[in-house]
Write a protein that holds these residues in place. Structure first.
Motif, mmCIF file in Angstrom:
data_model
loop_
_atom_site.group_PDB
_atom_site.id
_atom_site.type_symbol
_atom_site.label_atom_id
_atom_site.label_comp_id
_atom_site.label_asym_id
_atom_site.label_seq_id
_atom_site.Cartn_x
_atom_site.Cartn_y
_atom_site.Cartn_z
ATOM 1 N N ILE A 92 0.915 -1.107 0.324
ATOM 2 C CA ILE A 92 -0.228 0.563 -0.247
ATOM 3 C C ILE A 92 1.431 1.526 0.208
ATOM 4 O O ILE A 92 1.388 1.633 1.087
ATOM 5 C CB ILE A 92 -0.938 -0.051 1.220
ATOM 6 N N VAL A 93 0.789 1.769 -1.027
ATOM 7 C CA VAL A 93 1.088 3.191 -1.198
ATOM 8 C C VAL A 93 0.742 4.178 -0.644
ATOM 9 O O VAL A 93 -0.387 4.624 -1.394
ATOM 10 C CB VAL A 93 1.792 3.614 -2.687
ATOM 11 N N SER A 94 1.208 5.416 -0.026
ATOM 12 C CA SER A 94 -0.166 6.174 0.771
ATOM 13 C C SER A 94 0.196 7.636 0.773
ATOM 14 O O SER A 94 1.967 8.072 0.646
ATOM 15 C CB SER A 94 -0.154 6.148 2.080
ATOM 16 N N VAL A 99 1.731 8.930 -4.690
ATOM 17 C CA VAL A 99 0.646 7.841 -4.829
ATOM 18 C C VAL A 99 0.936 8.519 -7.189
ATOM 19 O O VAL A 99 0.794 7.779 -7.616
ATOM 20 C CB VAL A 99 -0.682 8.243 -4.665
ATOM 21 N N VAL A 100 1.219 10.556 -6.977
ATOM 22 C CA VAL A 100 1.009 10.780 -8.112
ATOM 23 C C VAL A 100 2.583 10.609 -8.989
ATOM 24 O O VAL A 100 1.541 10.097 -9.980
ATOM 25 C CB VAL A 100 1.231 12.103 -8.186
ATOM 26 N N ARG A 123 -3.034 17.125 -6.776
ATOM 27 C CA ARG A 123 -2.938 15.882 -7.285
ATOM 28 C C ARG A 123 -4.147 15.189 -6.708
ATOM 29 O O ARG A 123 -4.076 14.247 -7.626
ATOM 30 C CB ARG A 123 -1.797 16.122 -5.549
ATOM 31 N N THR A 124 -5.100 15.584 -6.070
ATOM 32 C CA THR A 124 -6.167 14.526 -5.924
ATOM 33 C C THR A 124 -7.122 14.135 -7.338
ATOM 34 O O THR A 124 -7.198 13.214 -7.719
ATOM 35 C CB THR A 124 -6.950 14.901 -5.091
ATOM 36 N N GLY A 157 -5.141 11.299 2.712
ATOM 37 C CA GLY A 157 -6.341 10.814 2.430
ATOM 38 C C GLY A 157 -7.096 10.137 1.295
ATOM 39 O O GLY A 157 -7.453 10.003 0.584
ATOM 40 N N VAL A 158 -5.172 9.188 0.623
ATOM 41 C CA VAL A 158 -4.500 9.275 -0.737
ATOM 42 C C VAL A 158 -4.189 7.546 -0.103
ATOM 43 O O VAL A 158 -3.262 8.182 0.913
ATOM 44 C CB VAL A 158 -4.458 9.984 -1.719
#
Length: 334
Positions: A92-94, A99-100, A123-124, A157-158
């Motif tokens: 899991i990469v957070s 993530v981007v 980014r989101t 949150g991602v």
């Protein structure tokens, strides 16, 4: 009154006594037999987890078919390194930056997780659009669930679930240097067991133009979710080669014309004065506690130190590697 047979319910009606009836010997036997262990959720065709697994397998196959369109570093991270070895579990990469960077590198993604009522930024929005264009499953989950998935890390949150990390081969790092037409610059970690230190080294390696990082298979940190997080996405751009024997790999590098410089507090020369900075170079960083091992030290052409204000202080592997890489990059630029 005891023995009062006239009290209602004190006597049984004739023929009401329960007992075994003829021919009932095996009627209940099947109902007592077990049906075996309950299958896992992902193995039950009617379960949502099974459908997710099938979809993930299809995306992995499709991602492998598109691997020719990705960069060499992305291909290595996704499983294309020559002779590379993959880690055993999904990660899991957070964090928004991590993530981007992973999505930009084209790494296949199993699932994208977004916290409910997430405050959007550039980014989101890029994460959502990239996931939609690539066909990645996009799940909105509660922050509590996201905390559980990321083991309580600062996820912003991602988060994404990525396939097992594919390690590059040690020769791939020299090939990358040759392709860049620059003297090789590689960081080797000797006994560094904290994945956060590995992540910090990857971040510095990406910032100062290193061609990769060498780590041993045993008693050393690998590319885990913690390393991904600290690297701020550099793990998607900087290849990591995992070798069975670091000493033999350093020997092979020396035979290929690469100089080996070890970092140690009691070094013979300051890192800024190392004579090999402009040559093909491997910087070897030891653990904060034990430093360089004896056999690795014997393979070094020079032992360099980083001058610090107090003799009782020490630098962790991530900081030491960052300072050394900066000095080498500065010398090469001048």
């Amino acid at each position: 009154m005891a023995g009062n047979s006239q009290r209602r319910g004190a006597t049984r009606k004739p023929g009401s006594k329960k007992g075994a009836s003829v021919g009932t010997g095996g009627h209940g036997r099947k109902s007592l037999e077990g049906k075996g262990p309950t299958p896992k959720a992902e193995d039950r065709p009617y379960h949502a987890a099974y459908k997710k697994k099938v979809a993930a397998e299809k995306r992995t196959v499709a991602g492998q078919g598109r691997s020719g369109q990705r960069s060499a570093s992305a291909s290595r991270s996704a499983g294309g390194g020559r002779g590379g070895r993959t880690s055993s579990t999904h990660e899991i990469v957070s964090g928004r930056n991590s993530v981007v960077e992973a999505l930009r590198a084209g790494i296949p993604v199993s699932t994208v997780y977004l916290a409910a009522r997430l405050e959007a930024d550039d980014r989101t929005r890029e994460i959502v659009s990239t996931a939609a264009e690539s066909g990645y499953p996009l799940l909105e989950v509660s922050r509590t669930e996201l905390d559980r998935l990321t083991d309580g890390s600062v996820h912003q949150g991602v988060a994404i679930q990525v396939p097992p990390y594919a390690y590059a081969d040690d020769e791939d790092l020299l090939d990358a240097a040759e392709a860049s037409e620059q003297p090789a610059l590689v960081v080797a970690l000797d006994g560094v067991t904290d994945p956060r230190n590995l992540g910090a080294v990857l971040r510095s390696a990406g910032a100062f133009g290193a061609h990769g990082v060498l780590v041993p298979e045993r008693r050393a940190a690998g590319v885990t979710a913690s390393a991904w997080k600290v690297s701020a996405g550099a793990a998607a751009r900087v290849p990591v080669a995992r070798v069975k024997n670091l000493v033999r790999t350093l020997q092979a590098y020396r035979e290929a014309g690469v100089f080996v410089v070890g970092l140690d507090g009691g070094g013979d020369v300051a890192i800024g004065d190392v004579a090999f900075a402009e040559d093909p170079l491997v910087l070897v960083v030891g653990s904060e506690g034990k430093g360089l091992s004896r056999l690795v030290r014997e393979q070094c052409d020079a032992i360099a130190s980083i001058p610090i204000a107090s003799a009782v202080e020490s630098l962790n592997a991530g900081v030491a590697a960052g300072i050394a890489l900066y000095e080498v990059a500065r010398r090469r630029a001048s």
